[in-house]
Enzyme design. Structure first.
Site, PDB file in Angstrom:
ATOM      1  N   SER A   1      -0.799   6.941  14.415  1.00  0.00           N
ATOM      2  CA  SER A   1      -1.257   8.128  14.507  1.00  0.00           C
ATOM      3  C   SER A   1      -0.101   9.174  14.321  1.00  0.00           C
ATOM      4  O   SER A   1       0.904   9.170  14.627  1.00  0.00           O
ATOM      5  CB  SER A   1      -1.989   8.668  16.001  1.00  0.00           C
ATOM      6  OG  SER A   1      -2.350  10.031  15.968  1.00  0.00           O
TER       7      SER A   1
ATOM      8  N   GLY B   1       1.518   4.917   3.648  1.00  0.00           N
ATOM      9  CA  GLY B   1       2.560   3.709   3.414  1.00  0.00           C
ATOM     10  C   GLY B   1       3.967   4.231   2.960  1.00  0.00           C
ATOM     11  O   GLY B   1       5.049   3.727   3.602  1.00  0.00           O
TER      12      GLY B   1
ATOM     13  N   LYS C   1      -6.489   3.104  19.670  1.00  0.00           N
ATOM     14  CA  LYS C   1      -6.305   3.976  18.259  1.00  0.00           C
ATOM     15  C   LYS C   1      -7.887   4.629  18.126  1.00  0.00           C
ATOM     16  O   LYS C   1      -7.906   5.752  18.042  1.00  0.00           O
ATOM     17  CB  LYS C   1      -5.886   3.280  17.182  1.00  0.00           C
ATOM     18  CG  LYS C   1      -5.850   4.085  16.050  1.00  0.00           C
ATOM     19  CD  LYS C   1      -4.997   5.767  16.230  1.00  0.00           C
ATOM     20  CE  LYS C   1      -4.681   6.161  14.989  1.00  0.00           C
ATOM     21  NZ  LYS C   1      -5.587   6.510  13.970  1.00  0.00           N
TER      22      LYS C   1
ATOM     23  N   ARG D   1     -40.878   3.977  34.349  1.00  0.00           N
ATOM     24  CA  ARG D   1     -40.598   2.466  33.717  1.00  0.00           C
ATOM     25  C   ARG D   1     -41.555   1.420  34.494  1.00  0.00           C
ATOM     26  O   ARG D   1     -42.038   0.750  33.417  1.00  0.00           O
ATOM     27  CB  ARG D   1     -39.421   2.161  33.504  1.00  0.00           C
ATOM     28  CG  ARG D   1     -38.372   3.128  32.501  1.00  0.00           C
ATOM     29  CD  ARG D   1     -36.830   2.796  33.079  1.00  0.00           C
ATOM     30  NE  ARG D   1     -36.505   1.618  32.055  1.00  0.00           N
ATOM     31  CZ  ARG D   1     -35.900   0.186  32.458  1.00  0.00           C
ATOM     32  NH1 ARG D   1     -35.773   0.262  33.807  1.00  0.00           N
ATOM     33  NH2 ARG D   1     -35.939  -0.684  31.671  1.00  0.00           N
TER      34      ARG D   1
ATOM     35  N   GLU E   1      -9.650  12.977  19.839  1.00  0.00           N
ATOM     36  CA  GLU E   1      -9.033  14.019  18.820  1.00  0.00           C
ATOM     37  C   GLU E   1     -10.318  14.627  18.297  1.00  0.00           C
ATOM     38  O   GLU E   1     -10.345  15.914  18.116  1.00  0.00           O
ATOM     39  CB  GLU E   1      -8.418  13.234  17.590  1.00  0.00           C
ATOM     40  CG  GLU E   1      -8.006  13.868  16.617  1.00  0.00           C
ATOM     41  CD  GLU E   1      -7.557  13.382  15.246  1.00  0.00           C
ATOM     42  OE1 GLU E   1      -7.980  13.267  14.212  1.00  0.00           O
ATOM     43  OE2 GLU E   1      -6.712  12.290  15.590  1.00  0.00           O
TER      44      GLU E   1
ATOM     45  N   HIS F   1      -8.166   7.127  20.837  1.00  0.00           N
ATOM     46  CA  HIS F   1      -7.441   8.284  20.526  1.00  0.00           C
ATOM     47  C   HIS F   1      -8.072   9.028  19.610  1.00  0.00           C
ATOM     48  O   HIS F   1      -8.235  10.451  19.651  1.00  0.00           O
ATOM     49  CB  HIS F   1      -6.122   7.830  19.858  1.00  0.00           C
ATOM     50  CG  HIS F   1      -5.344   8.967  19.235  1.00  0.00           C
ATOM     51  ND1 HIS F   1      -5.381   9.387  17.888  1.00  0.00           N
ATOM     52  CD2 HIS F   1      -4.260   9.438  19.705  1.00  0.00           C
ATOM     53  CE1 HIS F   1      -4.748  10.338  17.518  1.00  0.00           C
ATOM     54  NE2 HIS F   1      -3.977  10.408  18.417  1.00  0.00           N
ATOM     55  N   ASN F   2      -8.715   8.788  18.450  1.00  0.00           N
ATOM     56  CA  ASN F   2      -9.254   9.433  17.415  1.00  0.00           C
ATOM     57  C   ASN F   2     -10.758  10.080  17.915  1.00  0.00           C
ATOM     58  O   ASN F   2     -10.801  11.095  17.719  1.00  0.00           O
ATOM     59  CB  ASN F   2      -9.562   8.573  16.375  1.00  0.00           C
ATOM     60  CG  ASN F   2      -8.501   8.318  15.331  1.00  0.00           C
ATOM     61  OD1 ASN F   2      -7.331   8.377  15.802  1.00  0.00           O
ATOM     62  ND2 ASN F   2      -8.740   7.923  14.022  1.00  0.00           N
TER      63      ASN F   2
ATOM     64  N   ASN G   1      -6.667   2.148   9.742  1.00  0.00           N
ATOM     65  CA  ASN G   1      -7.704   2.487  10.979  1.00  0.00           C
ATOM     66  C   ASN G   1      -9.012   1.668  11.147  1.00  0.00           C
ATOM     67  O   ASN G   1     -10.196   1.815  10.520  1.00  0.00           O
ATOM     68  CB  ASN G   1      -8.350   4.024  10.603  1.00  0.00           C
ATOM     69  CG  ASN G   1      -7.560   4.960  11.286  1.00  0.00           C
ATOM     70  OD1 ASN G   1      -7.081   4.704  12.558  1.00  0.00           O
ATOM     71  ND2 ASN G   1      -7.560   5.930  10.912  1.00  0.00           N
TER      72      ASN G   1
ATOM     73  N   VAL H   1      -3.492  -0.449   3.655  1.00  0.00           N
ATOM     74  CA  VAL H   1      -4.525  -0.431   2.702  1.00  0.00           C
ATOM     75  C   VAL H   1      -5.840   0.274   3.385  1.00  0.00           C
ATOM     76  O   VAL H   1      -5.854   0.327   4.468  1.00  0.00           O
ATOM     77  CB  VAL H   1      -4.754  -1.651   2.155  1.00  0.00           C
ATOM     78  CG1 VAL H   1      -3.770  -2.071   1.231  1.00  0.00           C
ATOM     79  CG2 VAL H   1      -5.410  -2.827   3.058  1.00  0.00           C
ATOM     80  N   LYS H   2      -6.932   0.600   2.557  1.00  0.00           N
ATOM     81  CA  LYS H   2      -8.166   1.257   2.985  1.00  0.00           C
ATOM     82  C   LYS H   2      -8.655   0.140   4.198  1.00  0.00           C
ATOM     83  O   LYS H   2      -8.738  -1.062   3.961  1.00  0.00           O
ATOM     84  CB  LYS H   2      -9.031   1.449   2.220  1.00  0.00           C
ATOM     85  CG  LYS H   2     -10.229   2.309   2.529  1.00  0.00           C
ATOM     86  CD  LYS H   2     -11.408   2.383   1.119  1.00  0.00           C
ATOM     87  CE  LYS H   2     -12.474   3.100   1.732  1.00  0.00           C
ATOM     88  NZ  LYS H   2     -13.341   3.422   0.668  1.00  0.00           N
TER      89      LYS H   2
ATOM     90  N   GLY I   1       0.875  -1.252   0.031  1.00  0.00           N
ATOM     91  CA  GLY I   1      -0.118  -0.056  -0.099  1.00  0.00           C
ATOM     92  C   GLY I   1       0.855   1.353   0.081  1.00  0.00           C
ATOM     93  O   GLY I   1       1.253   1.753   1.206  1.00  0.00           O
ATOM     94  N   LEU I   2       1.037   1.633  -1.193  1.00  0.00           N
ATOM     95  CA  LEU I   2       2.079   2.837  -1.346  1.00  0.00           C
ATOM     96  C   LEU I   2       1.187   4.218  -1.577  1.00  0.00           C
ATOM     97  O   LEU I   2       1.585   4.839  -2.719  1.00  0.00           O
ATOM     98  CB  LEU I   2       3.366   2.737  -2.569  1.00  0.00           C
ATOM     99  CG  LEU I   2       4.121   1.410  -2.173  1.00  0.00           C
ATOM    100  CD1 LEU I   2       5.020   1.239  -3.542  1.00  0.00           C
ATOM    101  CD2 LEU I   2       5.047   2.064  -1.037  1.00  0.00           C
TER     102      LEU I   2
END
Length: 483
Positions: free
Chosen positions: A129, A15, A184, A446, A191, A187-188, A103, A75-76, A10-11
């Site tokens: 990250s 990447g 992660k 209730r 963020e 973390h996001n 992610n 990659v995605k 994955g460039l």
């Protein structure tokens, strides 16, 4: 030819930068991309003259790696990760390691770890990250998955990770199966909360105080030298100083519709699943959703009326209050995030080191800040701390900020300035410190309409009661359970 220490698939931007980082630290890397032209372009371009092996097929790629093979997928998230795993597995041997550096949603990482371990392979799902700059110069890395894989990738990951002042890498093993990607994700989510709080402070300055972008730049510049010092405050400072080609602030020309890629939403959904009140991060997600209905908001602004913002007080004093309000709200955001991680650790049997996680976030990542050092100190004092608000340092900070916090939110609401994250932070604080909430009435309601039962203050916890409120309902009660 000498074989590669690690392979990367994955460039795209992340990447490329990660593999350049690896090569700069002395590691030889093999690279592959489904669009093989990208491999050639990389080898001839940014990778020219460096120790890379460019590969045009999966067979060639796998054959270029030292054993146990270490293959990192950039990659995605979603289906592409599973597709590449299926392409790689037939060519791998027992003990080889696949690393997902995207992610990915943590349940997918749990599933993939189990699947690959069942085939004698090892899997790591790692959060990375820091954006493209972090990937190149040193990101925060949060690996989890097959514990047996960690010793093989540890030298590479810790070499390429960001370092804090004493040289400690912002990378360490987080936990089994999906732990790394869960951390992660949180973390996001934090963020999202940090960014929304900063944006609300900006909106207060702009719409209530009538400040210009250059004036706000000076405020954020000062804040970055104090308790609020962080990457996000720093870039906000720089954004507010940036001028378009006509000499006017570029920020004023950017359309107010925010995008998102799903990690904030996943954090909120996980909190709902685990029963954790993650109110601030959830408000930050909803804020982006509201920003997206731009045309509706423009139309509504012509029909719906509110107060006209007007500030007549001491602006310098109010800005001091705003700084304290932002800090107090930030404490709440992180308190909720760490509470969510504690609940997940219990649910998924992860042994999370909360002080260690704060350390992972002190460098390289988007939420890096002075503040995170204080969180590590809090968990050093009490590793079993249930909520950051109860730590002596943060308790003192909240108490010192409380009057300012309330003044800022009151002024914003009175003047019709939108502050959902600030307001929900204060509401969470007030709810958390209240020993008797109105849920007693809720339970009565209730029980009245659904015979859901209630506990009593004069009886032991765990005993449930039902009242025939109308005299017509009978004595049969619903079973008690928590969704």
């Amino acid at each position: 030819m000498e074989k590669a220490d690690i392979g990367l698939v994955g460039l795209a931007v992340m990447g490329e930068n990660l593999v350049l980082n690896m090569e700069s630290k002395g590691f030889r890397a093999a690279v592959y991309n489904r669009t093989v032209a990208k491999v050639d372009n990389f080898i001839k371009g940014r990778g020219a003259g460096k120790r890379f092996i460019g590969c045009h097929s999966i067979e060639e790629f796998v054959g270029a790696l030292k054993t146990p093979r270490k293959i990192m997928l950039m990659v995605k998230a979603g289906k592409p990760v599973d597709e590449f795993i299926d392409l790689l597995v037939p060519h791998l041997e027992k003990g080889d390691i696949i690393i997902d550096g995207g992610n990915s949603h943590f349940p997918d990482t749990i599933r993939r770890t189990k699947y690959l371990e069942g085939k004698g392979l090892r899997f790591i799902g790692t959060g990375v990250s820091g954006g493209e700059e972090g990937a190149l110069l040193g990101p925060s890395i949060m690996p989890g998955g097959s514990p047996a894989a960690w010793p093989h990738v540890k030298p590479i990951f810790q070499a390429i990770a960001a370092k804090v002042a004493d040289g400690t890498p912002c990378c360490d093993w987080v936990g089994s199966d999906g732990a790394g990607h869960f951390v992660k994700m949180v973390h996001n989510g934090i963020e999202y909360g940090d960014m929304q709080l900063i944006c609300e402070a900006y909106q207060i300055m702009r719409d209530l105080l009538g400040m210009s972008a250059p004036e706000m730049h000076e405020v954020f510049k000062a804040w970055n030298d104090g308790d609020l010092g962080s990457y996000l405050i720093e870039i906000t400072r720089d954004i507010l100083a940036y001028k378009d080609s006509d000499g006017k602030p570029l920020v004023d020309k950017i359309l107010d519709t925010a995008g998102q890629k799903g990690t904030g939403k996943w954090t909120s959904v996980s909190a709902l699943d685990l029963g954790i009140p993650l109110t601030l991060i959830s408000e930050a997600v909803y804020a982006r959703c509201l920003s997206a209905v731009k045309e509706e908001r423009v139309a509504a602004s012509k029909v719906l009326r509110g107060p006209k913002a007007s500030f007549k007080g001491d602006r310098a004093a109010f800005l001091k209050d705003l700084e304290r309000a932002l800090y107090a709200s930030k404490i709440v955001s992180y308190a909720q995030g760490f509470t969510l991680m504690r609940a997940a650790a219990e649910e998924f049997k992860w042994d999370l080191n909360y002080g260690g996680i704060a350390l992972l976030w002190r460098g390289g990542c988007i939420i890096r800040s002075v503040f995170l050092g204080k969180i590590k100190e809090a968990f050093d004092r009490d590793p079993k701390l249930s909520n950051l608000l109860l730590d002596p340092f943060f308790k003192e900070k909240i108490e010192a900020s409380q009057d300012a916090w309330r003044r800022v939110i009151a002024a914003a609401i009175t003047n019709g300035v939108w502050v959902p994250a600030f307001a929900t932070a204060l509401n969470y604080f007030d709810g958390y410190r209240t020993d008797r909430l109105p849920a007693n009435l809720l339970q009565a309601q209730r029980d009245y309409f659904g015979a859901h039962q209630y506990e009593r203050t004069d009886k032991p916890r765990g005993e449930f009661f039902h009242t025939n409120w109308t005299g017509r309902g009978g004595e049969t009660a619903s079973s008690t359970y928590r969704a």
